[in-house]
Enzyme design. Structure first.
Site, PDB file in Angstrom:
ATOM      1  N   HIS A 464       0.895  -1.286  -0.188  1.00  0.00           N
ATOM      2  CA  HIS A 464       0.057   0.100   0.077  1.00  0.00           C
ATOM      3  C   HIS A 464       0.793   1.225  -0.142  1.00  0.00           C
ATOM      4  O   HIS A 464       0.786   2.328  -0.785  1.00  0.00           O
ATOM      5  CB  HIS A 464      -0.913  -0.055   1.226  1.00  0.00           C
ATOM      6  CG  HIS A 464      -1.850   1.143   1.197  1.00  0.00           C
ATOM      7  ND1 HIS A 464      -2.961   1.176   1.116  1.00  0.00           N
ATOM      8  CD2 HIS A 464      -1.636   2.693   1.855  1.00  0.00           C
ATOM      9  CE1 HIS A 464      -3.659   2.364   1.411  1.00  0.00           C
ATOM     10  NE2 HIS A 464      -2.563   3.173   1.914  1.00  0.00           N
ATOM     11  N   GLU A 465       1.827   1.359   0.810  1.00  0.00           N
ATOM     12  CA  GLU A 465       2.543   2.361   1.007  1.00  0.00           C
ATOM     13  C   GLU A 465       3.476   2.729  -0.311  1.00  0.00           C
ATOM     14  O   GLU A 465       3.766   3.815  -0.660  1.00  0.00           O
ATOM     15  CB  GLU A 465       3.454   2.640   2.192  1.00  0.00           C
ATOM     16  CG  GLU A 465       2.577   2.463   3.652  1.00  0.00           C
ATOM     17  CD  GLU A 465       1.653   3.412   3.658  1.00  0.00           C
ATOM     18  OE1 GLU A 465       1.743   4.581   3.046  1.00  0.00           O
ATOM     19  OE2 GLU A 465       0.877   3.038   4.350  1.00  0.00           O
ATOM     20  N   HIS A 468       1.679   4.418  -2.709  1.00  0.00           N
ATOM     21  CA  HIS A 468       1.657   5.856  -2.551  1.00  0.00           C
ATOM     22  C   HIS A 468       2.807   6.351  -3.040  1.00  0.00           C
ATOM     23  O   HIS A 468       3.168   7.396  -3.986  1.00  0.00           O
ATOM     24  CB  HIS A 468       1.433   6.120  -1.185  1.00  0.00           C
ATOM     25  CG  HIS A 468       0.251   6.264  -0.738  1.00  0.00           C
ATOM     26  ND1 HIS A 468      -0.937   6.920  -1.356  1.00  0.00           N
ATOM     27  CD2 HIS A 468      -0.366   5.723   0.404  1.00  0.00           C
ATOM     28  CE1 HIS A 468      -2.090   6.825  -0.364  1.00  0.00           C
ATOM     29  NE2 HIS A 468      -1.634   6.065   0.453  1.00  0.00           N
ATOM     30  N   HIS A 471       3.161   6.662  -6.882  1.00  0.00           N
ATOM     31  CA  HIS A 471       2.549   7.675  -7.372  1.00  0.00           C
ATOM     32  C   HIS A 471       3.292   9.131  -7.430  1.00  0.00           C
ATOM     33  O   HIS A 471       3.548   9.709  -8.265  1.00  0.00           O
ATOM     34  CB  HIS A 471       1.171   7.765  -6.582  1.00  0.00           C
ATOM     35  CG  HIS A 471       0.036   8.555  -7.261  1.00  0.00           C
ATOM     36  ND1 HIS A 471      -0.975   8.891  -6.355  1.00  0.00           N
ATOM     37  CD2 HIS A 471      -0.060   9.215  -8.377  1.00  0.00           C
ATOM     38  CE1 HIS A 471      -1.827   9.590  -7.337  1.00  0.00           C
ATOM     39  NE2 HIS A 471      -1.090   9.731  -8.348  1.00  0.00           N
TER      40      HIS A 471
END
Ligand SMILES: [Zn+2]
Length: 681
Positions: A464-465, A468, A471
């Site tokens: 998940h991190e 980010h 991105h």
């Protein structure tokens, strides 16, 4: 030289001292203020080069310095640093408040927007200017003086009320304690929770065990205590916190009404019909009606599954646990018993297969393969020995970005997991600045010479991190305000992160990243299948619960009249009638502890959780259609979503990638609610 004022390369963490904070902040804020006055002056043309870029440069310097302080404050906390942080925070906040209220800047942004030069800016630049104008308007910059004063007064009052709401909740939570002296009353509660309860009692010089309403104490009781009366007592205390059933000075009832009223007034001052409309203005969702339709549509689809979940649980509780009626305080307990009965494996068993080295290299290999990148260890000054640093290069060996990773919990480090930006990609005077990110987790450190082992949940968090992070790092935008995660709508920002989580449920991705801690054997397929079937345990009940909160929040800020006859609790009851399968007892005061909405930033925004999940699941479904490791699909994901950052509306990016607007089907399918065979009727 003060390392906070050294902008030449990567931050010199090892040279940092808390004493450097005040002089750096003072000089940067003073410099920036002078610069703002200079560029806002009539003599300066409202152009990108003369007006916008100097501001970007100045604010970037302050952000870099203050970002380093904030980062160290959360990962290397010390009394001295905390003091320096708290002493300087108001100066930085004050400066940004001044910027957001600066009439001269606002006028000049408007002039730039109206000039012929605007059309010659890049899309990313135009978007940044539009965002600035929007934020000025939402900040009350266009109001006549007396209304502006009222607007500021409401903002001030609202922040006080929110602070009081959470103080009341915390005080009410802290005030409760239950002291048990009979071990027989505590059957079922796990050893570590009992040990903590005994230590808590001993710290007060009392015998027995002390239980509180804080999660580490409350949750094990609700989940494992066989004593039903104990569960009921804890439950009642928990759900009546900060309500009229407790101390009058901690009662949040009045605050809730006042907050809703003031939010409505604030929205109307700015010309919005409701606070929900005001809240959605900078978000991806277009209107409260659209959000309501979205939530109701999900509710219609999820409710039969929730009913099935509940029926199964009630049947199990009746037949196996001898409970004729399933009460609110029985739910976590009975659910845990059902989960164990149905899926015979533990997190501990799974954890043995996920050593750190395998997980990290597996995650990097996935990203390398998808996007044709190379991720390698690199050199940089760090703030702690556990920190590692990596570079990302493209096929031609060109540097794309760099990132720090710190995986383990430490006493001086704040909890949770997060991605933070250190440097944002931008083009400045013809030079490209590549982005740098921090990835921060709080997993268990290795013990002795064994590698750290991660639970599947922790692996998912890491992905998940990193989502980010990608991105931020794989952006192709060159403008500070819209590169990476900057300027991305709040309800769309979790798309790339939740998207990455999906890969943790793919056999072909997961299997190669496993090796049993003692035998080295890969994860058995059979165990993986069990994990998969447990993934959607009670997903129907969980989904309608989230929808209940989201619908309550949205109606409250959209079509609810705080001055009318219906109470907030009446509204919640109506929502429950429509979507819920579990009906709590009449004394339940959920709104009184709904901090997300009354004390956090989620007012008319709680729907975002589901909204972003729909986007990420639907984006991922294209990978499922084309093969989850398909490079062409990945290249398109990079081009249209990761690469575009906030330079255009998230919906445009989504449609460009997916070829159509988002649909809820993939999320329902991933949650085991896909209809077709096996669907409940
Ligand atoms: Zn996230």
């Amino acid at each position: 030289m003060n390392p906070l004022l050294d902008f030449a390369g990567l931050p010199r963490f090892s040279d940092f001292k808390p004493d450097f904070v005040a002089p750096a902040v003072d000089s940067l804020v003073a410099e920036n203020r002078a610069l703002i006055e200079r560029v806002a002056a009539p003599a300066v043309a409202p152009t990108w080069h003369d007006f916008v870029q100097p501001q970007e440069d100045a604010n970037e310097r302050l952000n870099r310095a203050w970002g380093m302080v904030g980062h160290l404050n959360s990962v290397m906390n010390s009394p001295e640093l905390r003091e320096a942080y708290n002493a300087n925070l108001p100066k930085v906040t004050q400066y940004y408040t001044e910027l957001s209220q600066h009439q001269g800047l606002f006028e000049k942004f408007k002039a730039l927007r109206a000039s012929a030069k605007f059309e010659r800016l890049t899309g990313a630049q135009r978007k940044m200017v539009e965002n600035e104008l929007r934020d000025f308007r939402l900040g009350g910059a266009e109001l006549p003086p007396e209304e502006k004063a009222r607007y500021m007064a409401i903002r001030e009052k609202l922040s006080q009320l929110s602070a009081r709401f959470s103080d009341n909740l915390l005080d009410a939570t802290n005030a409760y304690a239950y002291y048990a002296t009979d071990a027989g009353e505590l059957a079922g509660i796990p050893q570590d929770a009992l040990l903590a309860a005994r230590e808590a009692a001993a710290a007060e010089g009392r015998p027995g065990w002390k239980f509180t309403l804080h999660a580490p104490s409350y949750l094990p009781v609700m989940q494992y205590a066989e004593n039903r009366a104990l569960r009921e007592r804890s439950y009642r205390a928990f759900v009546t916190r900060a309500s009229e059933f407790g101390k009058p000075e901690w009662d949040n009832s009045q605050l809730i009404t006042e907050i809703v009223k003031l939010r409505q007034e604030l929205a109307r001052l700015l010309g919005f019909a409701s606070y929900a409309e005001y809240s959605l203005e900078p978000k991806m969702a277009e209107s409260p009606r659209q959000v309501l339709d979205f939530l109701n549509q999900l509710a219609t689809r999820a409710k039969p599954y929730a009913e099935r979940d509940f029926k199964e649980l009630a049947g199990f509780a009746r037949d196996e646990l001898g409970m004729d009626r399933l009460e609110a305080w029985d739910l976590p307990y009975a659910s845990e018993k059902l989960r164990v009965a149905r899926y015979a494996f533990s997190d501990q068993e799974v954890k043995q297969y996920f050593p750190e080295t395998k997980v990290i290299s597996g995650m990097f290999r996935l990203v390398e393969r998808l996007y044709g990148l190379k991720i390698e260890p690199a050199q940089a000054p760090v703030w702690h020995n556990d920190v590692r640093f990596f570079s990302i290069r493209d096929r031609n060996g060109q540097l794309v970005g760099e990132f720090y990773v710190e995986l383990y919990a430490r006493p001086s480090k704040r909890g949770g997991a997060c991605m933070d930006d250190r440097l944002t990609r931008r083009c400045k005077d013809g030079q490209l600045q590549t982005p740098v990110a921090y990835l921060n987790c709080n997993f268990s450190a290795p013990i002795g010479d064994k590698p750290a082992l991660f639970t599947h949940d922790e692996v998912t968090t890491l992905f998940h991190e990193f989502g980010h992070g990608l991105h931020h790092l794989l952006t192709r935008v060159d403008v500070l305000g819209t590169a990476g995660i900057n300027g991305v709508e709040w309800d769309a920002v979790e798309l790339p992160s939740q998207f990455m989580e999906n890969f943790c449920w793919e056999w072909e991705v997961l299997a190669p990243m496993t090796a049993h801690a003692s035998t080295g054997a890969p994860l058995p397929r059979e165990l993986f299948e069990k994990m998969l079937s447990a993934k959607n345990f009670q997903s129907g009940m969980q989904m309608v619960r989230q929808l209940e909160f989201a619908l309550f929040d949205l109606h409250l800020h959209y079509d609810y009249d705080p001055a009318g006859m219906r109470s907030v609790l009446d509204l919640l009851d109506e929502v429950r009638e429509r979507v819920a399968v579990v009906f709590p007892p009449a004394y339940n005061r959920f709104p009184h502890n709904f901090s997300h909405v009354f004390a956090g930033g989620y007012a008319a925004g709680y729907y975002s959780y589901k909204w972003a999940e729909v986007l990420s699941a639907d984006a991922y479904s294209l990978f499922e259609e084309n093969g989850v490791l398909d490079r062409t699909t990945a290249a398109r994901f990079w081009d249209e979503i990761l690469g575009m950052g906030g330079s255009r509306p998230a919906l445009e990016s989504f449609v460009a990638f997916r070829g159509r607007e988002p649909k809820i089907d993939a999320l329902l399918r991933h949650s085991g609610m896909s209809g077709g065979a096996g669907a409940p009727v």
